[in-house]
Design a protein around this motif. Structure first.
Motif, short mmCIF file in Angstrom:
data_model
loop_
_atom_site.label_atom_id
_atom_site.label_comp_id
_atom_site.label_asym_id
_atom_site.label_seq_id
_atom_site.Cartn_x
_atom_site.Cartn_y
_atom_site.Cartn_z
N UNK B 20 5.63 -9.85 -1.97
CA UNK B 20 5.53 -11.13 -2.69
C UNK B 20 6.66 -12.09 -2.29
N UNK B 21 7.81 -11.50 -2.02
CA UNK B 21 8.95 -12.34 -1.59
C UNK B 21 8.59 -13.06 -0.29
N UNK B 22 8.08 -12.28 0.65
CA UNK B 22 7.72 -12.88 1.95
C UNK B 22 6.66 -13.95 1.77
N UNK B 23 5.71 -13.63 0.89
CA UNK B 23 4.63 -14.60 0.63
C UNK B 23 5.21 -15.87 0.00
N UNK B 24 6.09 -15.68 -0.99
CA UNK B 24 6.70 -16.82 -1.68
C UNK B 24 7.55 -17.67 -0.74
N UNK B 25 8.34 -16.99 0.10
CA UNK B 25 9.19 -17.73 1.05
C UNK B 25 8.34 -18.51 2.04
N UNK B 26 7.22 -17.89 2.43
CA UNK B 26 6.31 -18.55 3.39
C UNK B 26 5.73 -19.83 2.77
N UNK B 27 5.32 -19.69 1.50
CA UNK B 27 4.75 -20.87 0.82
C UNK B 27 5.80 -21.97 0.68
N UNK B 28 7.00 -21.56 0.37
CA UNK B 28 8.08 -22.55 0.23
C UNK B 28 8.34 -23.26 1.55
N UNK B 29 8.30 -22.47 2.60
CA UNK B 29 8.55 -23.02 3.92
C UNK B 29 7.51 -24.06 4.32
N UNK B 30 6.29 -23.84 3.82
CA UNK B 30 5.18 -24.72 4.21
C UNK B 30 5.06 -25.94 3.29
N UNK B 31 5.66 -25.86 2.11
CA UNK B 31 5.46 -26.93 1.14
C UNK B 31 6.80 -27.47 0.63
N UNK B 32 7.19 -28.64 1.10
CA UNK B 32 8.49 -29.21 0.69
C UNK B 32 8.60 -29.41 -0.82
N UNK B 33 7.46 -29.63 -1.51
CA UNK B 33 7.51 -29.82 -2.96
C UNK B 33 7.96 -28.54 -3.66
N UNK B 34 7.53 -27.41 -3.08
CA UNK B 34 7.95 -26.13 -3.68
C UNK B 34 9.45 -25.91 -3.48
N UNK B 35 9.95 -26.33 -2.32
CA UNK B 35 11.39 -26.24 -2.08
C UNK B 35 12.14 -27.08 -3.10
N UNK B 36 11.60 -28.27 -3.33
CA UNK B 36 12.24 -29.19 -4.27
C UNK B 36 12.26 -28.59 -5.68
N UNK B 37 11.12 -28.00 -6.05
CA UNK B 37 11.05 -27.38 -7.38
C UNK B 37 12.03 -26.22 -7.49
N UNK B 38 12.13 -25.44 -6.43
CA UNK B 38 13.05 -24.30 -6.42
C UNK B 38 14.49 -24.81 -6.64
#
Lengths: 189, 230
Positions: B20-38
């Motif tokens: 799940x970590x790898x999946x989550x990091x991958x999603x974050x990498x692909x979506x700047x909005x998720x990075x921002x939320x993080x």
């Protein structure tokens, strides 16, 4: 206190060379480090520069992190040591003497203006007040996590509920707080 | 989307499986909005943890309390971090007199022109800075060791609201006592705005730190008294 479960995730991934994990760790701890460094240096510019240097050092030195302390404690020490080194440099620059003792006296500069806080001080109280308005279950799960650093397992045990419920309550709290901050123009959408 | 954000929240807390970590990091990498939320999760954590620590910190509580009583001394706490990076040894004192020692200051000034001496001085300062961090940021009680009544300056009495605070009606003073002396052999004092910090090595090996808005003219008899009674 050693590295906690949340930190271990990042540490192991970063040690394995996972740059996305490193970036996530930076995103996670940057606000906390910035806050500490701004408090230390009283300068946003200086804090930003030190923050950047700190994370570069973290990336370079992560293999030497043994997990004896929490990850942020280790990061914080690196940042503060860099700040002290900066101070040492400026000390040698500014300590040219001085026949008179009075000229040797250095007052502390004016306290930093409120605008440079990560979240403006007047907004901080609003957010904390808002957290108090969350429903009891959500607030308790969130507080146990953020203020006390409890793991989801521990919170589930304390609240006698499944881990999935803990996870969704903590997320719900964060989501509501972010919505509130956006509505109040504390942060941009 | 909410499911992804909930996963992001759990990733933030380190509560995901490796996959799940790898999946989550991958999603974050692909979506700047998720990075921002993080990152915003990080802002919330910073705020809540800082505010919570403030509530549980005696020192910071005192700051809040004192700002009502005496806005000047409250600056001691708000400026604590500044103290750490800007304090310079001002003067040193001989045991038997509490006056500006011009000679030692000039020696200090000339010493810092030597690289070795400068390094030694900076190392010493670092220890002192650590001590300041301890005093200003520690939430530990300052009453773990008993403060002798003989140390309290004439005209000062203990505050009814705080057993660590002494006041003469105009000035406020706090004491901190511990078992390390940081290599300090003589009284040293530091200035931060209108507040002063006095490091007083005691004969029994402990270090007494007095801090507050008391200038040297007020602290002078106090320190002389401490040394007379040692």
């Amino acid at each position: 206190m050693g590295a906690n479960k949340g930190d271990e995730v990042f540490i192991n991934e970063i040690k394995a060379g996972n740059q996305a994990a490193f970036e996530a760790m930076v995103l996670k701890y940057q606000p906390k480090l910035m806050s500490s460094l701004v408090g230390y240096t009283k300068s946003v510019d200086q804090a930003e520069e030190l923050c950047q240097k700190t994370f570069i050092k973290v990336w370079q030195k992560i293999h030497s992190f043994r997990g004896d302390s929490a990850l942020f404690t280790w990061i914080y020490r690196i940042g503060i040591n860099l700040a002290k080194n900066d101070f040492a440099s400026s000390f040698s620059k500014h300590s040219k003497v001085t026949g008179s003792l009075d000229q040797n006296e250095h007052d502390v500069p004016e306290y930093v203006s409120p605008e440079i806080q990560l979240i403006a001080a007047q907004s901080e109280d609003k957010i904390m007040e808002f957290i108090q308005t969350l429903d009891s279950d959500t607030k308790t799960a969130f507080t146990l996590r953020e203020a006390e650093g409890r793991t989801y397992d521990e919170i589930a045990e304390i609240l006698s509920c499944p881990i999935g419920t803990v996870r969704s309550r903590i997320f719900r709290a964060r989501q509501l707080i972010l919505e509130f901050m956006t509505k109040e123009n504390i942060i941009n959408e | 989307m909410n499911k992804d954000l909930e996963q992001l929240s759990a990733l933030y807390d380190g509560e995901l499986s490796r996959e799940e970590i790898h999946e989550g990091l991958k999603k974050m990498n692909e979506d700047p909005r998720m990075k921002e939320t993080f990152h915003k999760f990080g802002l919330i954590s910073e705020l809540v943890q800082r505010k919570t620590q403030k509530k549980s910190s005696t020192v910071l509580f005192l700051k809040d309390h004192l700002s009502k009583v005496n806005p000047i001394i409250s600056n001691l706490f708000t400026a604590a971090a500044s103290v750490l990076i800007t304090l310079i040894i001002l003067y040193q004192f001989d045991d038997d007199r509490f006056q500006v020692n011009r000679e030692s200051s000039l020696q200090l000034s000339s010493a810092i022109s030597s690289e070795e001496a400068k390094s030694q001085l900076l190392n010493a300062d670092q220890n002192i800075m650590e001590h300041m961090i301890h005093i200003m940021q520690s939430s530990d009680s300052h009453t773990s060791q008993k403060i002798s009544k003989n140390w309290i300056p004439v005209g000062f009495s203990v505050s009814p609201n705080n057993p660590n605070q002494y006041s003469n009606g105009r000035n406020n003073l706090f004491f901190h006592l511990e078992n390390k002396q940081l290599g300090i052999k003589k009284v040293e004092y530091f200035r931060a705005n209108n507040n002063w910090i006095y490091l007083i090595p005691l004969q029994d090996g402990r270090l007494l730190t007095a801090y507050g808005d008391i200038p040297p003219s007020v602290a002078d008899p106090m320190i002389q008294s401490i040394y007379k009674r040692k």
